[in-house]
Design a protein around this motif. Structure first.
Motif, PDB file in Angstrom:
ATOM      1  N   THR A  75       0.829  -1.203   0.000  1.00  0.00           N
ATOM      2  CA  THR A  75       0.000   0.000   0.000  1.00  0.00           C
ATOM      3  C   THR A  75       0.862   1.251   0.000  1.00  0.00           C
ATOM      4  OG1 THR A  75      -1.790  -1.137   1.177  1.00  0.00           O
ATOM      5  CG2 THR A  75      -1.773   1.264   1.267  1.00  0.00           C
ATOM      6  N   ALA A  76       1.901   1.245   0.833  1.00  0.00           N
ATOM      7  CA  ALA A  76       2.805   2.391   0.881  1.00  0.00           C
ATOM      8  C   ALA A  76       3.505   2.599  -0.453  1.00  0.00           C
ATOM      9  CB  ALA A  76       3.836   2.189   1.991  1.00  0.00           C
ATOM     10  N   ALA A  77       3.911   1.498  -1.097  1.00  0.00           N
ATOM     11  CA  ALA A  77       4.592   1.599  -2.399  1.00  0.00           C
ATOM     12  C   ALA A  77       3.679   2.249  -3.435  1.00  0.00           C
ATOM     13  CB  ALA A  77       5.039   0.213  -2.869  1.00  0.00           C
ATOM     14  N   LEU A  78       2.428   1.785  -3.509  1.00  0.00           N
ATOM     15  CA  LEU A  78       1.503   2.325  -4.490  1.00  0.00           C
ATOM     16  C   LEU A  78       1.152   3.780  -4.181  1.00  0.00           C
ATOM     17  CD1 LEU A  78      -0.295   2.119  -6.918  1.00  0.00           C
ATOM     18  CD2 LEU A  78      -2.019   0.976  -5.532  1.00  0.00           C
ATOM     19  N   THR A  79       0.999   4.101  -2.901  1.00  0.00           N
ATOM     20  CA  THR A  79       0.684   5.475  -2.527  1.00  0.00           C
ATOM     21  C   THR A  79       1.782   6.427  -2.985  1.00  0.00           C
ATOM     22  OG1 THR A  79      -0.555   4.705  -0.581  1.00  0.00           O
ATOM     23  CG2 THR A  79       0.150   7.007  -0.601  1.00  0.00           C
ATOM     24  N   LEU A  80       3.021   6.058  -2.748  1.00  0.00           N
ATOM     25  CA  LEU A  80       4.142   6.905  -3.155  1.00  0.00           C
ATOM     26  C   LEU A  80       4.237   6.998  -4.678  1.00  0.00           C
ATOM     27  CD1 LEU A  80       6.765   5.703  -0.533  1.00  0.00           C
ATOM     28  CD2 LEU A  80       5.580   7.895  -0.587  1.00  0.00           C
ATOM     29  N   GLN A  81       3.900   5.899  -5.360  1.00  0.00           N
ATOM     30  CA  GLN A  81       3.902   5.919  -6.823  1.00  0.00           C
ATOM     31  C   GLN A  81       2.832   6.885  -7.341  1.00  0.00           C
ATOM     32  OE1 GLN A  81       5.951   4.397  -8.812  1.00  0.00           O
ATOM     33  NE2 GLN A  81       4.990   4.182 -10.804  1.00  0.00           N
ATOM     34  N   LEU A  82       1.657   6.847  -6.727  1.00  0.00           N
ATOM     35  CA  LEU A  82       0.574   7.731  -7.150  1.00  0.00           C
ATOM     36  C   LEU A  82       0.899   9.199  -6.878  1.00  0.00           C
ATOM     37  CD1 LEU A  82      -2.550   5.724  -5.911  1.00  0.00           C
ATOM     38  CD2 LEU A  82      -1.823   6.070  -8.276  1.00  0.00           C
ATOM     39  N   LYS A  83       1.680   9.450  -5.848  1.00  0.00           N
ATOM     40  CA  LYS A  83       2.034  10.820  -5.477  1.00  0.00           C
ATOM     41  C   LYS A  83       3.274  11.321  -6.209  1.00  0.00           C
ATOM     42  CE  LYS A  83      -1.356  11.486  -2.691  1.00  0.00           C
ATOM     43  NZ  LYS A  83      -2.414  12.464  -3.039  1.00  0.00           N
ATOM     44  N   GLY A  84       3.776  10.534  -7.153  1.00  0.00           N
ATOM     45  CA  GLY A  84       4.870  10.999  -7.994  1.00  0.00           C
ATOM     46  C   GLY A  84       6.233  11.008  -7.333  1.00  0.00           C
ATOM     47  N   GLN A  85       6.415  10.199  -6.291  1.00  0.00           N
ATOM     48  CA  GLN A  85       7.721  10.130  -5.643  1.00  0.00           C
ATOM     49  C   GLN A  85       8.716   9.369  -6.520  1.00  0.00           C
ATOM     50  OE1 GLN A  85       8.588  11.720  -2.741  1.00  0.00           O
ATOM     51  NE2 GLN A  85       6.561  12.647  -3.084  1.00  0.00           N
ATOM     52  N   PRO A  86      10.022   9.556  -6.292  1.00  0.00           N
ATOM     53  CA  PRO A  86      11.026   8.897  -7.131  1.00  0.00           C
ATOM     54  C   PRO A  86      10.859   7.378  -7.178  1.00  0.00           C
ATOM     55  CG  PRO A  86      12.056  10.559  -5.760  1.00  0.00           C
ATOM     56  CD  PRO A  86      10.630  10.454  -5.295  1.00  0.00           C
ATOM     57  N   TYR A  87      11.200   6.802  -8.324  1.00  0.00           N
ATOM     58  CA  TYR A  87      10.995   5.364  -8.525  1.00  0.00           C
ATOM     59  C   TYR A  87      11.795   4.532  -7.538  1.00  0.00           C
ATOM     60  CZ  TYR A  87      11.019   0.776 -10.710  1.00  0.00           C
ATOM     61  OH  TYR A  87      10.897  -0.573 -10.932  1.00  0.00           O
ATOM     62  N   TRP A  88      12.982   4.991  -7.129  1.00  0.00           N
ATOM     63  CA  TRP A  88      13.804   4.169  -6.240  1.00  0.00           C
ATOM     64  C   TRP A  88      13.122   3.953  -4.896  1.00  0.00           C
ATOM     65  CZ3 TRP A  88      15.693   5.518  -1.478  1.00  0.00           C
ATOM     66  CH2 TRP A  88      15.730   6.885  -1.157  1.00  0.00           C
ATOM     67  N   ILE A  89      12.304   4.924  -4.457  1.00  0.00           N
ATOM     68  CA  ILE A  89      11.579   4.740  -3.195  1.00  0.00           C
ATOM     69  C   ILE A  89      10.521   3.648  -3.359  1.00  0.00           C
ATOM     70  CG2 ILE A  89      10.107   5.862  -1.482  1.00  0.00           C
ATOM     71  CD1 ILE A  89      11.429   8.495  -2.145  1.00  0.00           C
ATOM     72  N   TYR A  90       9.819   3.689  -4.488  1.00  0.00           N
ATOM     73  CA  TYR A  90       8.827   2.662  -4.805  1.00  0.00           C
ATOM     74  C   TYR A  90       9.488   1.288  -4.877  1.00  0.00           C
ATOM     75  CZ  TYR A  90       6.057  -0.110  -8.145  1.00  0.00           C
ATOM     76  OH  TYR A  90       5.386  -1.115  -8.780  1.00  0.00           O
ATOM     77  N   ALA A  91      10.652   1.202  -5.554  1.00  0.00           N
ATOM     78  CA  ALA A  91      11.372  -0.065  -5.672  1.00  0.00           C
ATOM     79  C   ALA A  91      11.824  -0.570  -4.308  1.00  0.00           C
ATOM     80  CB  ALA A  91      12.577   0.106  -6.594  1.00  0.00           C
ATOM     81  N   SER A  92      12.176   0.356  -3.415  1.00  0.00           N
ATOM     82  CA  SER A  92      12.640  -0.022  -2.082  1.00  0.00           C
ATOM     83  C   SER A  92      11.542  -0.706  -1.274  1.00  0.00           C
ATOM     84  CB  SER A  92      13.126   1.217  -1.321  1.00  0.00           C
ATOM     85  OG  SER A  92      14.151   1.886  -2.030  1.00  0.00           O
ATOM     86  N   LEU A  93      10.292  -0.397  -1.572  1.00  0.00           N
ATOM     87  CA  LEU A  93       9.175  -0.961  -0.829  1.00  0.00           C
ATOM     88  C   LEU A  93       8.564  -2.177  -1.514  1.00  0.00           C
ATOM     89  CD1 LEU A  93       7.393   2.371   0.172  1.00  0.00           C
ATOM     90  CD2 LEU A  93       8.577   0.799   1.720  1.00  0.00           C
ATOM     91  N   LEU A  94       8.646  -2.220  -2.851  1.00  0.00           N
ATOM     92  CA  LEU A  94       7.959  -3.278  -3.587  1.00  0.00           C
ATOM     93  C   LEU A  94       8.549  -4.652  -3.297  1.00  0.00           C
ATOM     94  CD1 LEU A  94       5.811  -4.027  -5.616  1.00  0.00           C
ATOM     95  CD2 LEU A  94       7.439  -3.569  -7.458  1.00  0.00           C
ATOM     96  N   THR A  95       9.872  -4.783  -3.348  1.00  0.00           N
ATOM     97  CA  THR A  95      10.494  -6.092  -3.118  1.00  0.00           C
ATOM     98  C   THR A  95      10.201  -6.631  -1.720  1.00  0.00           C
ATOM     99  OG1 THR A  95      12.258  -5.456  -4.638  1.00  0.00           O
ATOM    100  CG2 THR A  95      12.627  -7.405  -3.285  1.00  0.00           C
ATOM    101  N   PRO A  96      10.426  -5.848  -0.650  1.00  0.00           N
ATOM    102  CA  PRO A  96      10.089  -6.387   0.680  1.00  0.00           C
ATOM    103  C   PRO A  96       8.609  -6.687   0.852  1.00  0.00           C
ATOM    104  CG  PRO A  96      10.710  -4.053   0.815  1.00  0.00           C
ATOM    105  CD  PRO A  96      11.089  -4.538  -0.548  1.00  0.00           C
ATOM    106  N   ALA A  97       7.744  -5.950   0.146  1.00  0.00           N
ATOM    107  CA  ALA A  97       6.314  -6.238   0.230  1.00  0.00           C
ATOM    108  C   ALA A  97       6.012  -7.645  -0.276  1.00  0.00           C
ATOM    109  CB  ALA A  97       5.525  -5.209  -0.571  1.00  0.00           C
ATOM    110  N   VAL A  98       6.600  -8.006  -1.412  1.00  0.00           N
ATOM    111  CA  VAL A  98       6.387  -9.351  -1.966  1.00  0.00           C
ATOM    112  C   VAL A  98       6.980 -10.409  -1.042  1.00  0.00           C
ATOM    113  CG1 VAL A  98       6.806 -10.860  -3.941  1.00  0.00           C
ATOM    114  CG2 VAL A  98       6.366  -8.432  -4.313  1.00  0.00           C
ATOM    115  N   ILE A  99       8.143 -10.126  -0.449  1.00  0.00           N
ATOM    116  CA  ILE A  99       8.768 -11.072   0.476  1.00  0.00           C
ATOM    117  C   ILE A  99       7.860 -11.326   1.674  1.00  0.00           C
ATOM    118  CG2 ILE A  99      10.655 -11.347   2.136  1.00  0.00           C
ATOM    119  CD1 ILE A  99      12.512 -10.057   0.135  1.00  0.00           C
TER     120      ILE A  99
END
Length: 330
Positions: free
Chosen positions: A255-279
């Motif tokens: 949820t945090a990853a998608l929220t930051l993506q929707l708010k236009g935050q840098p991709y590296w922040i989104y990537a930092s959250l996406l992998t641990p989310a799947v784990i």
């Protein structure tokens, strides 16, 4: 901050309401339905929230085919490698239209479905009814998630699509990443005893997302952020928390990853959250510290591969640009 919190709560509400019937079904009928549904809902929610309901529904339909195929080819290293390679190339092609994030969601779940296909319901066999059940589950979960996301977020403007890479660069990057991930899949399924190889592919997909002007600064930020996120997720997964708690933490991180993506935050922040989310979504209460360490090691290996692929792609692009600039103008 209030805007971030409101968007995050809306996304979390969609995930909770959308997942509820499938978790209930997993308790009274088939345990595998929850895994299939949660991956599908992540695809549907990401695609609909970032691209709108029409494109969201199209990506769901794509996942019906690709997700079912991933489970069907799990016993064939060659076919599995071709499917993974096709997903890698599709990410690059989607980048040409600003659709990378949606296709990325599909691609990162394909290796997992290959190596951990859900067991047939009621102890049955992998027959036509089984694959039909998989396809129908994906379709229902995806359309349900798409509808809920649209209903809750329909009044919000869609985020601006990212800058597009050139076709030449996308084809080049897609070809190189497809060849590498296909080869890794074939070797892993043919030779590797561990199933944690999927984290290599997941990391490569996330870190090699095609963008214009991808340089070492951006690549290093992606790798560092992903490494920190995975390390934290691995430690949490090794604490022996109940599976439901781990999965809930995974949903919150997603949820945090998608929220930051929707708010236009840098991709590296989104990537930092996406992998641990799947784990965290993949974690279970009986996971050991050794398994958590394996996930971290394979993620680091994936990061090394991603940096090597990025270096190869950049080297070719730089050489081409130098050759173009050296040619006399006509």
């Amino acid at each position: 901050m209030k805007a971030y919190a409101k968007s995050g709560l809306e996304i979390l509400l969609v995930l909770i309401v959308a997942l509820a019937p499938f978790f209930i079904a997993s308790r009274i009928w088939w345990s595998g339905i929850a895994t299939v549904a949660i991956f599908t809902l992540f695809v549907a929610v990401f695609a609909t929230a970032t691209l709108g309901p029409q494109l969201g529904a199209r990506f769901v339909l794509a996942f019906v085919v690709i997700g079912t195929l991933a489970i069907a080819v799990s016993g064939s290293p060659l076919l599995a490698a071709l499917l993974v390679a096709g997903c890698a190339y599709a990410i690059a092609m989607c980048a040409l239209r600003g659709l990378t994030t949606a296709m990325l969601q599909i691609a990162i779940f394909v290796p997992y479905l290959i190596h951990a296909s859900p067991a047939p319901p009621d102890g049955g066999s992998r027959d036509f009814a089984y694959f039909l059940t998989i396809a129908v589950t994906i379709l229902l979960a995806g359309m349900w998630g798409t509808t809920l996301t649209w209903l809750i977020m329909r009044k919000k403007p869609l985020p601006k699509r990212p800058a597009l890479p050139s076709r030449h660069d996308a084809v080049l990057a897609g070809g190189i990443v497809a060849a590498a991930t296909g080869l890794i899949t074939f070797v892993a399924l043919s030779r590797a005893a561990s199933t944690e190889w999927v984290w290599i592919l997941l990391t490569i997909f996330i870190l090699t997302k095609p963008t214009p002007g991808l340089n070492w600064s951006r690549a290093q930020s992606r790798v560092l952020g992903t490494g920190i996120g995975v390390a934290v997720a691995a430690l949490i997964g090794a604490l022996g928390l109940p599976t439901l708690v781990l999965n809930l933490l995974g949903a919150l991180t997603m949820t945090a990853a998608l929220t930051l993506q929707l708010k236009g935050q840098p991709y590296w922040i989104y990537a930092s959250l996406l992998t641990p989310a799947v784990i965290l979504v993949d974690s279970a209460a009986n996971d050991t510290g050794e398994l958590a360490l394996q996930r971290l090691i394979y993620t680091v290996i994936g990061a090394v591969f991603a940096l090597a692929l990025g270096a190869a792609i950049n080297a070719v692009v730089i050489k081409r640009d130098e050759e173009d600039s050296a040619q006399p103008a006509h």
